[in-house]
Write an enzyme that holds these catalytic residues in place. Sequence first.
Site, PDB file in Angstrom:
ATOM      1  CG  PHE A 127      -1.483  -1.197   1.219  1.00  0.00           C
ATOM      2  CD1 PHE A 127      -2.498  -1.537   0.419  1.00  0.00           C
ATOM      3  CD2 PHE A 127      -2.069  -1.852   2.413  1.00  0.00           C
ATOM      4  CE1 PHE A 127      -2.922  -2.339   1.018  1.00  0.00           C
ATOM      5  CE2 PHE A 127      -2.456  -3.247   2.657  1.00  0.00           C
ATOM      6  CZ  PHE A 127      -3.394  -3.521   1.774  1.00  0.00           C
ATOM      7  CB  ILE A 146       1.768  -5.720  -3.129  1.00  0.00           C
ATOM      8  CG1 ILE A 146       0.858  -5.384  -3.875  1.00  0.00           C
ATOM      9  CG2 ILE A 146       3.496  -5.412  -3.162  1.00  0.00           C
ATOM     10  CD1 ILE A 146       1.484  -3.348  -3.349  1.00  0.00           C
ATOM     11  CB  THR A 152      -6.763 -10.390  -9.702  1.00  0.00           C
ATOM     12  OG1 THR A 152      -6.779 -10.124 -10.544  1.00  0.00           O
ATOM     13  CG2 THR A 152      -6.707 -11.802  -9.230  1.00  0.00           C
ATOM     14  CD  GLU A 189      -2.022   3.815  -6.073  1.00  0.00           C
ATOM     15  OE1 GLU A 189      -1.391   4.515  -5.033  1.00  0.00           O
ATOM     16  OE2 GLU A 189      -1.699   3.896  -6.984  1.00  0.00           O
TER      17      GLU A 189
END
Length: 713
Positions: free
Chosen positions: A247, A472, A601, A671
């Site tokens: 993040f 990540i 995803t 984001e």
Amino acid sequence: MSTATTTPASAEKGAVGTAHTRVEGRDKVTGAARYAGEVPFADLAHGWLVLSTVARGRIRAVDHEPVLEMPGVLTVLHHGNAPRLDTDFVGLLGSRPDPTCAVFQHDRVPHMGWPVALVVAETSEQAREAAEALVVHYESEPHDVAFSGGRADAYPADGHMPAVTEKGDLDTELAASAAVVDAEYTTPEEHHNPMEPHAATARWDGGRLEVVDSNQGTTWVRGELANLFSLEPAAVRVLSEHVGGGFGSKGVRAHQVAAVMAATVLQRPVRVVLTRRQMFSLAGYRSPTAQRVRLGCDADGRLRALEHRSLSLTSTVHEFVEPSAAVARAMYDADAHHTANRVVRLDVPTPTWMRAPGEAPGSFALESALDELAERCGIDPIDLRLRNEPEKGPVSGLPFGSRNLRACFDEGARRFGWAERDPRPGLRREGRWLLGTGTAAASFPAGAAPSTAVLTAEPDGSFTVRIAAADIGTGARTALTLVAADALRVAPDRVRVRIGDSDFGPAMIAGGSMGTRSWAWAVTAAAGELRERLDLGADIPPEGITVRSDTSAAVGALTQKERHSFGAQFAEVAVDVTTGEVRVRRMLGVFAAGRIVNPLTARNQLVGGMTWGISMALHEEAVRDTASGGHVGADLAGYHVATHADVPLVEADWVDDPDPDDPVGIKGIGEIGIVGAAAAIANAVWHATGVRHRELPIRPDRVLAAGQGAARA
């Protein structure tokens, strides 16, 4: 070295665009996938960081001698004996390193939780016990951690964009406006808290430094470590195969540098893992913001004036800007358009990138103000936004690559049932609950950065992709498998993607929603050249045929445009005015975010961002004690986040929006999901209660206080 690109992907049915489970999913759920703190090493030693207990001052002495006598302790590193570092360089992201990373170089303490020593022992338990026993003497000085919008010592700061943009006469346009909003909005300090704590193991292998790490870009970490320790980049290898969330927080941090120092001194592998409490001081965070928005429009709702000014904090040792005012530069135009990002230096740790930096807090202020303006004008909030759709970049003047915000609102409003909404607040009731709905727009830049990829046609008919990408938790490894399969015109099960190794060549970090787009471009370029060689009948030798791509020239040749993902957020809330409890009942986000590589995803990413928006709106708030300079409740008991009980039906979907300038059509989704989410919830709370909340989070005590204030009025 190839720089070839392909034309944008056609609509032919292939692997891209179809749902695929994660290629590494079985390894993760069975424990076969090892994270940075789990990789075994022979003769491994363990380091434990000691952090300052004062917020400002100097270290007078470190009483390390008694600690060295404790069981298992190997060494204690501090400013008096640690290796010297070189900090005179500009890194991959275009800035000098945060001095917090350059640990143990001097006796100054600039904030509470500053690293003052590293204790290394045979076991983690021994290192922790010794670290807690280490006595450090300080010369304390007065500190200042008080953040507020009225700070006289604030100043404009550029960060990664200009601090100030101005056009038109703001006062004149405000005076001529039929309706005006002038309001201040605040957001608190927020922390990333990824599930996997930050961890790094360093060792020297044949004169070469190897670091097994949890990070968002091995290229980035390798470069910073090479510079700090005055090494050639080829003398450093960074490995980061599996990462449990980042993040924005998993860049170059104190624990990696401390591990390298200890491995250098002891000449054996050393692992340093941050505790959850240490992460609050050492992993970065989102700065609190104080924002003022002034909007003025004519009788038809067209904006004549837009001013968005934001203040954030930074440390005294390294400047970082949370560019919250930047969201207005792409979203809405006005005859007078002024934006400014300012900072104030305080005795606190340095903030850093956190999911949708700038856009997440900035959209709360801007989209709340737009909702207030719609109320004053008597115009539907969606209609007001669409009336102010700009034809080109409001500040840049550049054309938009694509701007499908209208399609997002049209589809979202239809699915959410917006047409049945009574715009008047405080009318819907269900037992003790007041019900309301709200909406907000979202945008996030869509960029690409140069990357390299290596692709090998193996003798057995399979293909191996090697790229220094970082997954990540986004599913990037799976997305790249699908991209490579389509580019090679083979089934995905014939493609193996290897990532997280700096030896694979330079590549973009997992950040700024640019990772998959940048990596997919490089993979597509390599696949195009390899397929061409295979189509010409090349024989595959036992070692296979390998090609390498480099997209530097192709990315550099992109025409300048305003490139963004867009979205429309919708929320329904229930508010109990007797207890102050706010419950989000349902959320819907519809996004225009380029070609979606893997719907499975991708939806996970968008829903995750929206869930974070719930957390941002109602829960997250890190509080500093002005007396000590440290956090109150620096753990997941004191720092509240949304849990399963707080998350209702959250739906995310998208409209067709391929980017014609990208070889796969990708924009970015990491984001955009959080942008506008908090504003949609806050606007829904107003619709439920008739009371505006301009301060996040919307806690029960604030709901009660606001309700009492409204009753008295």
